[in-house]
Design an enzyme around this catalytic site. Structure first.
Site, PDB file in Angstrom:
ATOM      1  N   HIS A  92       0.840  -1.200   0.000  1.00 20.41           N
ATOM      2  CA  HIS A  92       0.000   0.000   0.000  1.00 20.41           C
ATOM      3  C   HIS A  92       0.878   1.255   0.000  1.00 20.41           C
ATOM      4  O   HIS A  92       0.650   2.201  -0.750  1.00 20.41           O
ATOM      5  CB  HIS A  92      -0.903  -0.048   1.247  1.00 20.41           C
ATOM      6  CG  HIS A  92      -1.812   1.135   1.417  1.00 20.41           C
ATOM      7  ND1 HIS A  92      -3.149   1.074   1.148  1.00 20.41           N
ATOM      8  CD2 HIS A  92      -1.563   2.387   1.834  1.00 20.41           C
ATOM      9  CE1 HIS A  92      -3.695   2.245   1.388  1.00 20.41           C
ATOM     10  NE2 HIS A  92      -2.751   3.076   1.820  1.00 20.41           N
ATOM     11  N   GLU A  93       1.899   1.248   0.825  1.00 19.35           N
ATOM     12  CA  GLU A  93       2.788   2.409   0.904  1.00 19.35           C
ATOM     13  C   GLU A  93       3.589   2.593  -0.378  1.00 19.35           C
ATOM     14  O   GLU A  93       3.838   3.700  -0.821  1.00 19.35           O
ATOM     15  CB  GLU A  93       3.731   2.290   2.097  1.00 19.35           C
ATOM     16  CG  GLU A  93       3.035   2.269   3.448  1.00 19.35           C
ATOM     17  CD  GLU A  93       1.997   3.366   3.599  1.00 19.35           C
ATOM     18  OE1 GLU A  93       2.238   4.475   3.103  1.00 19.35           O
ATOM     19  OE2 GLU A  93       0.932   3.099   4.172  1.00 19.35           O
TER      20      GLU A  93
END
Lengths: 579, 199
Positions: free
Chosen positions: A165-166
């Site tokens: 996600h990051e």
């Protein structure tokens, strides 16, 4: 979920919202112009004057907002990594004793491969809530940070989803986007505050007379405030779309929707949720995995967790997320946590035989090939740090012949692969490697261009030095480009064509005599050319190619030189034939 | 006279814009092609890394699993076969036979790695051992890296394929002979599953 579809949709929606956002700023400026000209109509009689006021005040307020936003953006851009340290993040690098950190670093490497983003700097935050965030304005200078709570409570797959996600935030340039929006909002806020100031000061001075300042203040106050609210609301909508985009990309990189759902459920179940204690948290909230703040009066940066779960798995039964079931999840989490902490405790009490840091060995395995670029093996007695040479030689002995026969492309990828492994070493080891490489290069009292290029390619990784983030001005660009290209011309096989003729289209590139050029100049120019404008970089690549192919044949060595130059100035992945 | 001049100017500007548009399409295709080519070499790097790592891992495991010599030897054998197949393929990438052998030995290596990891299930005590845990982590990560690099290649090939199939990119792509690229396939899906480690 169809993650490609979802990503496309999120990007489309962002675009529409961005149009709305900037048109709302424009509308505010025009409205200020209209209201001012109406308000001041009585003071000026001529129609012409009213129109002038309208035009000037609209343009003026738009320009004002732009200037304030530029200043604010520039201010935030100057301290990107400070966000982590402000929050209390601790960098992880080198060989990790702690299993959890080792796993975390492995996962970051895996996601870097899956997403095609270079490995960022890795941090962790000693807080017990489950959260993570990323920062960085370009994919080459990014960082990623995960809380201790996330490391302890999530399974390997779930941690992978968080890191993915990051990575999506880094890949999609969300930091840059948010920066611009924040800057613009600051512009609107200042108009609002200016209005308030005018209102107050004029109110205090004379309550009876409805003088001009109060009216103008009221206009600024109202329109600035409304504009700020509308734009803030749009910004939060954009931020939410970016979250959906990052969730979809996370599923793309891990191919595992269950783990992302697992993370979200655990965040709901966790006592501290995803809240962070630090007061600097607002700066980073849009790059977090879940909202780090809990306040009534601010716009959310993240969609409701249930909505995110449904976006990932359409048929997920959200009603199952009752208090009772969440309690079960919580208990499950505690058992994972206990296990992990137990293993830590055991490790502290019982000293076991150490296998030998695998990552250090593999770093050496990658470092070995590097010496083959120099076409010589480091000799134990020459190297300043014996242990490094000692480690490489036995480890590489079997692979020697294979590596010699590698083609240029694979060699370049070896060099790229070195970087993440070196990053994980601690600074004394890095210094040792740099020192022995340097000695290797200057050993035979003449420095070859190729060796030097490899050295300057690795230098930023091996030697820690802080460079200011800045754009290279055209003058500086031409100065450094002239040095590099002149050198390239000297190093190339001799041609009959004059240097000036080769770069004839660029009058600002000068030919520099060999006696005035040193390796330090080249190192400097490679260091600073990284900050050149994209267009200038393209120009540089084109000219470099022209010089290289001027003798109408391309050797392997020349391809390698070109690749090293493009890598060093931060435009990787360009082959000679593509320029 | 004036109108002709204006029309002519508009026409010329239009042509310039159109050419610029075509160039930007062409550059876009080249960018996509570069990305997928670049991600192919990443697979190579990861496979190489795995070849280097396996002997070390097996060496460490030997200390703890005296009775499982067979499995350990099978892993090393499979590793060596896959390695030489990879070398043969690298020497002659167009050789269809070499590609087939490579896929087969790759599959065999994956399968034997799977049974190697399954071994640890038989040793509940070992699973708690710190060294073994680190070893398992290294194995999982290595296998992940290999499959993620394949996945990244397939994703970028897909983006590239879609990119050159869309109109009007398709016309330019056809003109410059940019063709669809096939995705990499894993021969046996079950084999891939076997490699997954459960904690």
């Amino acid at each position: 979920m169809n993650f490609f579809e979802a990503q496309y949709e999120a990007k489309q929606k962002t675009r529409n919202l961005l149009v709305l956002f900037f048109s709302s700023v424009l509308t505010v400026s025009v409205l200020i112009g209209i209201s001012l000209s109406i308000y001041l109509k009585d003071s000026f009689d001529t129609e012409n004057m009213v129109l002038t006021i309208f035009v000037y005040s609209s343009l003026g307020s738009f320009g004002f907002i732009s200037i304030v936003s530029l200043i604010k953006t520039e201010y935030l851009r100057r301290n990107p990594s400070s966000i982590f340290t402000n929050l209390g993040g601790i960098e992880i690098s080198g060989v990790q004793e702690d299993f959890i950190f080792e796993q975390y670093l492995n996962i970051v490497e895996e996601m870097s491969i899956a997403s095609g983003v270079p490995i960022p700097s890795v941090y962790y935050l000693p807080e017990s809530s489950i959260n993570a965030f990323a920062c960085g304005f370009d994919i080459h200078n990014a960082g990623i940070c995960v809380t201790r709570g996330a490391l302890e409570n999530l399974t390997r797959d779930e941690l992978q989803a968080v890191v993915a996600h990051e990575f999506s935030h880094i890949l999609n340039g969300d930091m840059n986007l948010n920066l611009k929006l924040t800057g613009t909002l600051a512009g609107l806020l200042i108009i609002f505050k200016l209005g308030r100031l005018l209102l107050r000061s004029s109110g205090r001075r004379s309550r009876k007379k409805g003088n001009g300042a109060a009216g103008i203040g009221a206009i600024f106050f109202a329109l600035g405030g409304i504009g700020y609210l509308v734009a803030g609301w749009l910004k939060s909508k954009i931020s939410k779309e970016r979250e959906y985009l990052a969730d979809a990309s996370s599923v793309q990189f891990t191919r595992n929707p269950d783990s992302m759902v697992g993370v979200l459920v655990k965040i709901m179940a966790n006592v501290q949720g995803s809240q962070l204690k630090s007061s600097h948290v607002d700066d980073a909230s849009h790059m977090c995995i879940s909202d780090p703040t809990k306040s009534f009066f601010s716009f959310d940066t993240h969609p409701a967790t249930e909505k995110r779960i449904l976006a990932i798995k359409e048929n997920y039964n959200v009603k199952e997320l009752t208090e009772e079931n969440l309690l079960k999840v919580r208990e499950n989490m505690y058992s994972i946590q206990r296990e992990r902490q137990d293993s830590l405790r055991k490790k502290n009490t019982k000293k076991e035989e150490i296998i030998g840091p695998e990552s250090f060995k593999s770093a050496m395995a990658y470092l070995g090939p590097m010496f083959f670029f120099l076409n010589k093996l480091p000799q134990g007695q020459v190297s300043s740090d014996k242990s490094i040479a000692d480690m490489i030689i036995p480890f590489m002995q079997n692979e020697l012949d294979e590596i010699k026969n590698l083609n240029t492309d694979t060699k370049i990828h070896y060099l790229e692969a070195v970087v993440p492994f070196i990053r994980r070493l601690d600074s004394t080891e890095k210094e040792g490697i740099y020192k022995s490489l340097k000695e290797e290069v200057i050993k035979d009292s003449k420095i070859k261009f190729m060796e030097f290029l490899i050295l300057s390619y690795l230098r930023p990784v091996l030697v820690e030095e802080k460079l200011p983030i800045k754009d290279l001005s055209s003058n500086e660009f031409y100065k450094y480009a002239s040095m590099l290209l002149s050198y390239l011309y000297y190093e190339g096989d001799s041609t009959d064509i004059n240097f000036i003729d080769l770069v004839s289209e660029e009058k600002s590139i000068n030919f520099i005599l060999k006696s005035e050029l040193g390796y330090l100049n080249i190192m400097d120019s490679l260091k600073w050319l990284r900050f050149a404008k994209p267009k200038d970089k393209e120009l540089l690549c084109k000219l470099a190619k022209k010089i290289i192919v001027s003798d109408s044949k391309i050797s392997d060595k020349e391809r390698l030189i070109f690749c090293l130059i493009t890598q060093s100035i931060g435009v990787p992945g360009i082959a000679l034939k593509d320029v | 006279m004036n109108t002709i001049l204006v029309v002519g100017l508009v026409f010329i500007v239009g042509i310039f814009l159109f050419i610029g548009y075509l160039i930007s399409i062409y550059n876009g295709i080249i960018r996509l092609a570069n990305i997928y080519k670049n991600s192919f070499s990443q697979i190579d790097v990861q496979l190489q890394r795995r070849f280097e790592l396996i002997p070390n891992l097996v060496e460490t495991a030997k200390k703890y699993m005296e009775h499982e010599k067979e499995t350990l030897e099978a892993v090393i054998l499979a590793r060596n076969q896959a390695h030489s197949a990879a070398q043969a393929l690298k020497a002659d990438p167009s050789n269809a036979g070499a590609a087939k052998t490579f896929n087969k030995t790759e599959g065999a290596l994956g399968a034997s790695m799977g049974s190697f990891m399954a071994l640890f299930e038989n040793y509940p005590d070992l699973k708690a051992n710190e060294n073994i845990k680190a070893l398992m982590e290294e194995l999982t990560s290595t296998e992940n890296k290999v499959s993620f690099s394949r996945q990244n290649y397939n994703d970028s090939v897909m983006t590239y394929n879609i990119g050159i199939q869309q109109f009007p990119q398709s016309i330019i792509a056809n003109m410059f002979q940019y063709r669809d690229v096939p995705q990499l396939e894993v021969e046996d899906v079950k084999m891939r599953e076997a490699v997954k480690v459960q904690f």
